[in-house]
Design an enzyme around this catalytic site. Structure first.
Site, PDB file in Angstrom:
ATOM      1  CB  SER A 140       1.717  -9.208   4.817  1.00 32.01           C
ATOM      2  OG  SER A 140       1.675  -8.505   6.032  1.00 32.01           O
ATOM      3  CE  LYS A 166       2.013  -5.247   4.692  1.00 36.86           C
ATOM      4  NZ  LYS A 166       0.806  -4.638   4.092  1.00 36.86           N
ATOM      5  CE  LYS A 168       0.727  -6.202   8.575  1.00 37.52           C
ATOM      6  NZ  LYS A 168      -0.106  -5.040   8.192  1.00 37.52           N
ATOM      7  CG  ASP A 194       1.500  -2.174   7.010  1.00 38.85           C
ATOM      8  OD1 ASP A 194       1.290  -1.033   7.480  1.00 38.85           O
ATOM      9  OD2 ASP A 194       0.584  -2.932   6.623  1.00 38.85           O
ATOM     10  CD  GLU A 219       0.969  -1.098   3.945  1.00 37.55           C
ATOM     11  OE1 GLU A 219       1.857  -1.896   3.562  1.00 37.55           O
ATOM     12  OE2 GLU A 219      -0.233  -1.417   4.014  1.00 37.55           O
ATOM     13  CG  ASP A 244      -3.543  -0.083   4.343  1.00 39.03           C
ATOM     14  OD1 ASP A 244      -4.720   0.050   3.988  1.00 39.03           O
ATOM     15  OD2 ASP A 244      -3.144  -1.148   4.880  1.00 39.03           O
ATOM     16  CE  LYS A 268      -4.966  -3.574   3.176  1.00 42.24           C
ATOM     17  NZ  LYS A 268      -4.810  -3.300   4.621  1.00 42.24           N
ATOM     18  N   GLY A 296      -4.017  -6.638   1.076  1.00 46.11           N
ATOM     19  CA  GLY A 296      -4.753  -7.856   1.399  1.00 46.11           C
ATOM     20  C   GLY A 296      -5.397  -7.734   2.761  1.00 46.11           C
TER      21      GLY A 296
HETATM   22  O1  SMG Z   1      -4.049 -10.644   3.211  1.00 48.00           O
HETATM   23  O2  SMG Z   1      -1.907 -10.885   3.014  1.00 48.00           O
HETATM   24  C1  SMG Z   1      -2.889 -10.416   3.573  1.00 48.00           C
HETATM   25  C2  SMG Z   1      -2.679  -9.516   4.755  1.00 48.00           C
HETATM   26  C3  SMG Z   1      -1.830  -8.367   4.395  1.00 48.00           C
HETATM   27  O3  SMG Z   1      -0.669  -7.192   6.081  1.00 48.00           O
HETATM   28  C4  SMG Z   1      -1.704  -7.345   5.490  1.00 48.00           C
HETATM   29  N1  SMG Z   1      -2.785  -6.609   5.765  1.00 48.00           N
HETATM   30  O4  SMG Z   1      -2.456  -3.286   6.964  1.00 48.00           O
HETATM   31  O5  SMG Z   1      -1.953  -4.110   5.097  1.00 48.00           O
HETATM   32  C5  SMG Z   1      -2.384  -4.255   6.235  1.00 48.00           C
HETATM   33  C6  SMG Z   1      -2.777  -5.608   6.786  1.00 48.00           C
HETATM   34  C7  SMG Z   1      -4.085  -5.570   7.455  1.00 48.00           C
HETATM   35  C8  SMG Z   1      -4.544  -6.888   7.946  1.00 48.00           C
HETATM   36  S1  SMG Z   1      -5.833  -6.716   9.093  1.00 48.00           S
HETATM   37  C9  SMG Z   1      -6.824  -8.050   8.805  1.00 48.00           C
HETATM   38 MG    MG Z   2      -1.311  -1.960   5.710  1.00 49.06          MG
END
Ligand code: SMG
Ligand code: MG
Length: 373
Positions: A140, A166, A168, A194, A219, A244, A268, A296
């Site tokens: 990510s 991915k 953001k 995402d 996402e 998500d 998750k 994650g």
């Molecule tokens: O652990 O690789 C990871 C982070 C992956 O982008 C990621 N998580 O919305 O999916 C999501 C975000 C939330 C992170 S908030 C701590």
């Molecule tokens: Mg997400």
């Protein structure tokens, strides 16, 4: 045969602070440190580790670290202690009268499960039904200050072997970065985005512009409680929508699928109240032919081990946000997870298959508290 059952002796709550190798910016904020709560669950059978994935601030969801600690201390640990025989399969039922706080519930169940699996000599992967020895890993990539910096970052991750990227996104950082990455890395790169709920249905035409880039998925474009909005949006964009934040339980997953709000689900364990509920979501999605992947929450090696085990289940047909430890941390608290040809091995030892390294744990510990049962 157990005669008297397993007794909870207590839970050690440990607040840790770990610097990130690089600030992680999403549509809801920038994170430079990982603050987390680790739980050492001690039972008459042994001990196990749980990791609570709530963040320092309630920005990804309503949960946050201090609230997780509070609800564990005041309600969850006492309820579990009062419940007698402590079994992972019963933790969710014992805690069900308490609303919400799924990340705290998940952490406690994880710790109990780890202790139980250690006693039985079974790995979490085997317990959950993993069918793979290694899982394909995506990464990510946060919002950057410029497209040049983004391209540079993606280049490094691709060179490290990540099989999927991915990005953001947020309003003002969507079509342009996606186009730039697609143009630079070509059509074969597995690419997805995402939004962390940063858009509204009024942005449908803008989001439809992402259709040109052959993304695996879009996402969580809309707010967590806007499931119908996602169903409406799904009729206006071709890119498959993946949920998500909205998927907080197996029931929520079934509802979203039935409403046509998503074609893919990010699972998750923390968001849904535990690895056992995560497996139920996997099962619901599999029954509907809906692919899933493992999300994650910037986990330490403990949560990462559990995520990789979960991602070994058959329905996890898309690469997860199961990156190597060095994606976020210069040093992890367990033996680090190191990418091998874009994959991570599913741990085979009992329970999580990993434990914290005492010195490392001590270095990152901000405070500890013993909750006697
Ligand atoms: O652990 O690789 C990871 C982070 C992956 O982008 C990621 N998580 O919305 O999916 C999501 C975000 C939330 C992170 S908030 C701590
Ligand atoms: Mg997400």
């Amino acid at each position: 045969m157990r005669t008297n059952g397993t007794k909870l002796e207590g839970v050690e709550l440990r607040r840790i602070e770990m610097p990130l190798v690089f600030p992680f910016r999403t549509s809801f904020g920038t994170q430079t440190t990982k603050s987390a709560l680790l739980l050492r669950v001690v039972t008459s059978e042994g001990e196990g580790w749980g990791e609570c994935v709530s963040s320092a601030h309630p920005l990804y969801s309503s949960e946050y670290v201090d609230a997780s600690a509070d609800v564990l201390r005041r309600f969850f640990v006492p309820a579990l202690a009062a419940g007698g025989d402590v079994r992972a399969s019963a933790v969710a039922t014992t805690l069900a009268p308490f609303h919400g706080h799924r990340m705290a519930k998940a952490a406690l169940e994880m710790g109990v499960l780890d202790a139980e699996l250690h006693a039985r000599g079974v790995s979490l992967g085997d317990e959950l039904g993993a069918v793979r020895e290694r899982v394909a890993c995506g990464v990510s990539v946060g919002i950057m200050d410029s497209i040049d910096v983004l391209i540079d970052q993606v280049e490094q991750y691709v060179a490290q072997g990540y099989v999927r990227i991915k990005l953001k996104i947020e309003p003002g950082w969507d079509v342009a970065p996606v186009r730039a990455v697609r143009e630079r890395f070509g059509d074969d790169l597995l690419l997805q985005v995402d939004a962390n709920a940063a858009y509204t249905l009024a942005d449908a035409r803008l989001l439809a512009r992402l259709d040109d880039f052959d993304l695996l998925l879009l996402e969580q474009p809309l707010p967590e409680d806007d499931v119908l909005g996602h169903a409406d949006l799904a009729k206006l964009v071709r890119t498959p929508i993946c949920l998500d934040e909205s998927i907080v339980s197996a029931r929520a997953a079934a509802d979203a699928i039935r409403l046509g709000a998503c074609r893919i689900v990010n699972i998750k364990a923390g968001r849904v109240g535990g690895y056992l509920e995560a497996r139920r979501i996997h099962d619901v999605c599999a029954a509907h032919g809906v692919p899933v992947w493992c999300g994650g929450m910037i986990e330490t090696g403990l949560g990462r081990a559990a995520n990789v085990a979960l991602a070994g289940l058959p329905g996890f047909s898309l690469p997860g946000d199961t990156s190597g430890s060095d994606r976020f941390f210069a040093t992890d608290i367990t033996e680090p997870f190191v990418l091998d040809d874009g994959h991570l091995p599913v741990p085979t030892g009992p329970g999580l298959g990993v434990t914290p390294i005492a010195d490392r744990l001590a270095e990152v510990t901000a405070s500890t508290e013993w909750l006697a049962a």
